[in-house]
Design a protein around this motif. Structure first.
Motif, PDB file in Angstrom:
ATOM      1  N   PHE A   1       7.237  -3.154  12.118  1.00 32.98           N
ATOM      2  CA  PHE A   1       7.864  -2.965  10.803  1.00 32.98           C
ATOM      3  C   PHE A   1       7.309  -3.955   9.790  1.00 32.98           C
ATOM      4  O   PHE A   1       6.981  -3.577   8.662  1.00 32.98           O
ATOM      5  CB  PHE A   1       9.381  -3.129  10.928  1.00 32.98           C
ATOM      6  N   TYR A   2       7.179  -5.217  10.178  1.00 37.19           N
ATOM      7  CA  TYR A   2       6.651  -6.231   9.282  1.00 37.19           C
ATOM      8  C   TYR A   2       5.212  -5.914   8.881  1.00 37.19           C
ATOM      9  O   TYR A   2       4.838  -6.022   7.705  1.00 37.19           O
ATOM     10  CB  TYR A   2       6.731  -7.606   9.937  1.00 37.19           C
ATOM     11  N   LEU A   3       4.378  -5.515   9.837  1.00 37.74           N
ATOM     12  CA  LEU A   3       2.992  -5.166   9.526  1.00 37.74           C
ATOM     13  C   LEU A   3       2.911  -3.943   8.618  1.00 37.74           C
ATOM     14  O   LEU A   3       2.067  -3.865   7.728  1.00 37.74           O
ATOM     15  CB  LEU A   3       2.204  -4.929  10.810  1.00 37.74           C
ATOM     16  N   TYR A   4       3.785  -2.987   8.828  1.00 37.58           N
ATOM     17  CA  TYR A   4       3.813  -1.795   7.984  1.00 37.58           C
ATOM     18  C   TYR A   4       4.168  -2.161   6.542  1.00 37.58           C
ATOM     19  O   TYR A   4       3.525  -1.699   5.600  1.00 37.58           O
ATOM     20  CB  TYR A   4       4.810  -0.782   8.552  1.00 37.58           C
ATOM     21  N   ILE A   5       5.169  -3.008   6.358  1.00 42.22           N
ATOM     22  CA  ILE A   5       5.569  -3.438   5.016  1.00 42.22           C
ATOM     23  C   ILE A   5       4.455  -4.238   4.355  1.00 42.22           C
ATOM     24  O   ILE A   5       4.154  -4.031   3.179  1.00 42.22           O
ATOM     25  CB  ILE A   5       6.877  -4.270   5.086  1.00 42.22           C
ATOM     26  N   GLN A   6       3.822  -5.145   5.091  1.00 45.98           N
ATOM     27  CA  GLN A   6       2.744  -5.952   4.533  1.00 45.98           C
ATOM     28  C   GLN A   6       1.546  -5.083   4.156  1.00 45.98           C
ATOM     29  O   GLN A   6       0.898  -5.320   3.144  1.00 45.98           O
ATOM     30  CB  GLN A   6       2.307  -7.026   5.529  1.00 45.98           C
ATOM     31  N   ARG A   7       1.256  -4.089   4.962  1.00 40.34           N
ATOM     32  CA  ARG A   7       0.107  -3.220   4.682  1.00 40.34           C
ATOM     33  C   ARG A   7       0.339  -2.415   3.417  1.00 40.34           C
ATOM     34  O   ARG A   7      -0.579  -2.221   2.619  1.00 40.34           O
ATOM     35  CB  ARG A   7      -0.131  -2.292   5.868  1.00 40.34           C
ATOM     36  N   LYS A   8       1.567  -1.962   3.238  1.00 39.88           N
ATOM     37  CA  LYS A   8       1.872  -1.189   2.032  1.00 39.88           C
ATOM     38  C   LYS A   8       1.782  -2.040   0.774  1.00 39.88           C
ATOM     39  O   LYS A   8       1.308  -1.591  -0.253  1.00 39.88           O
ATOM     40  CB  LYS A   8       3.278  -0.597   2.136  1.00 39.88           C
ATOM     41  N   SER A   9       2.239  -3.276   0.863  1.00 34.63           N
ATOM     42  CA  SER A   9       2.297  -4.110  -0.330  1.00 34.63           C
ATOM     43  C   SER A   9       0.947  -4.728  -0.690  1.00 34.63           C
ATOM     44  O   SER A   9       0.680  -4.985  -1.859  1.00 34.63           O
ATOM     45  CB  SER A   9       3.337  -5.217  -0.162  1.00 34.63           C
ATOM     46  N   THR A  10       0.071  -4.959   0.288  1.00 30.01           N
ATOM     47  CA  THR A  10      -1.193  -5.630  -0.003  1.00 30.01           C
ATOM     48  C   THR A  10      -2.416  -4.742   0.157  1.00 30.01           C
ATOM     49  O   THR A  10      -3.518  -5.161  -0.174  1.00 30.01           O
ATOM     50  CB  THR A  10      -1.367  -6.848   0.928  1.00 30.01           C
ATOM     51  N   ASN A  11      -2.261  -3.532   0.677  1.00 32.30           N
ATOM     52  CA  ASN A  11      -3.376  -2.612   0.943  1.00 32.30           C
ATOM     53  C   ASN A  11      -4.447  -3.263   1.824  1.00 32.30           C
ATOM     54  O   ASN A  11      -5.633  -3.070   1.631  1.00 32.30           O
ATOM     55  CB  ASN A  11      -3.999  -2.109  -0.362  1.00 32.30           C
ATOM     56  N   ALA A  12      -4.038  -4.058   2.769  1.00 31.30           N
ATOM     57  CA  ALA A  12      -4.962  -4.728   3.674  1.00 31.30           C
ATOM     58  C   ALA A  12      -5.097  -3.931   4.966  1.00 31.30           C
ATOM     59  O   ALA A  12      -4.226  -3.168   5.332  1.00 31.30           O
ATOM     60  CB  ALA A  12      -4.459  -6.131   3.994  1.00 31.30           C
ATOM     61  N   GLU A  13      -6.223  -4.139   5.628  1.00 26.22           N
ATOM     62  CA  GLU A  13      -6.420  -3.513   6.929  1.00 26.22           C
ATOM     63  C   GLU A  13      -5.873  -4.433   8.013  1.00 26.22           C
ATOM     64  O   GLU A  13      -5.962  -5.650   7.909  1.00 26.22           O
ATOM     65  CB  GLU A  13      -7.906  -3.258   7.171  1.00 26.22           C
ATOM     66  N   ILE A  14      -5.334  -3.832   9.060  1.00 27.07           N
ATOM     67  CA  ILE A  14      -4.741  -4.600  10.142  1.00 27.07           C
ATOM     68  C   ILE A  14      -5.606  -4.422  11.382  1.00 27.07           C
ATOM     69  O   ILE A  14      -5.921  -3.302  11.779  1.00 27.07           O
ATOM     70  CB  ILE A  14      -3.305  -4.137  10.422  1.00 27.07           C
ATOM     71  N   ALA A  15      -5.980  -5.544  11.985  1.00 25.36           N
ATOM     72  CA  ALA A  15      -6.762  -5.513  13.212  1.00 25.36           C
ATOM     73  C   ALA A  15      -5.859  -5.909  14.371  1.00 25.36           C
ATOM     74  O   ALA A  15      -5.189  -6.935  14.322  1.00 25.36           O
ATOM     75  CB  ALA A  15      -7.938  -6.467  13.115  1.00 25.36           C
ATOM     76  N   ILE A  16      -5.826  -5.084  15.395  1.00 20.67           N
ATOM     77  CA  ILE A  16      -5.026  -5.388  16.578  1.00 20.67           C
ATOM     78  C   ILE A  16      -5.937  -6.089  17.578  1.00 20.67           C
ATOM     79  O   ILE A  16      -6.927  -5.530  18.035  1.00 20.67           O
ATOM     80  CB  ILE A  16      -4.421  -4.111  17.179  1.00 20.67           C
ATOM     81  N   LEU A  17      -5.598  -7.322  17.899  1.00 25.88           N
ATOM     82  CA  LEU A  17      -6.420  -8.131  18.784  1.00 25.88           C
ATOM     83  C   LEU A  17      -5.811  -8.189  20.188  1.00 25.88           C
ATOM     84  O   LEU A  17      -4.748  -7.628  20.439  1.00 25.88           O
ATOM     85  CB  LEU A  17      -6.560  -9.538  18.198  1.00 25.88           C
ATOM     86  N   LEU A  18      -6.475  -8.888  21.074  1.00 22.47           N
ATOM     87  CA  LEU A  18      -6.060  -8.983  22.468  1.00 22.47           C
ATOM     88  C   LEU A  18      -4.637  -9.515  22.659  1.00 22.47           C
ATOM     89  O   LEU A  18      -3.902  -8.976  23.491  1.00 22.47           O
ATOM     90  CB  LEU A  18      -7.055  -9.826  23.249  1.00 22.47           C
TER      91      LEU A  18
END
Length: 70
Positions: free
Chosen positions: A20-37
Motif C-alpha cells: 500500500f505504501y509503495l502504491y501511494i508513493q508511486r502515484k504521488s511521485t511517478n517513480a519506478e519501483i524495483a523489487i530487490l532480493l
C-alpha cells in the motif's frame, strides 16, 4: 503454534502495508519501483512459518497418541 500463527498474521499485515505504501508513493511521485532480493524474504518467511505450524501439529498428535498407549 499460536505464536507462529500470530507471526504469520503480522507478516501478512506488514506485506500489505508495504504494498500500500509503495502504491501511494508511486502515484504521488511517478517513480519506478524495483523489487530487490530482500523483498523475497517476507513471503519465504510466511511459507516456512506455515510449514513449522504443520510440523508442530504432527508432533503434538504423535505425543498424544503415545500418551494413550501408557
Amino acid at each position: 503454534m499460536r505464536l507462529n500463527s500470530f507471526n504469520i498474521i503480522i507478516m501478512i499485515l506488514t506485506a500489505l502495508l508495504c504494498v500500500f505504501y509503495l502504491y501511494i508513493q508511486r502515484k504521488s511521485t511517478n517513480a519506478e519501483i524495483a523489487i530487490l532480493l530482500p523483498a523475497v524474504i517476507l513471503p519465504v518467511n510466511i511459507i516456512l512459518s506455515y510449514l513449522a505450524i504443520r510440523a508442530i501439529g504432527k508432533d503434538e498428535v504423535l505425543v498424544r497418541s503415545l500418551d494413550r498407549l501408557r
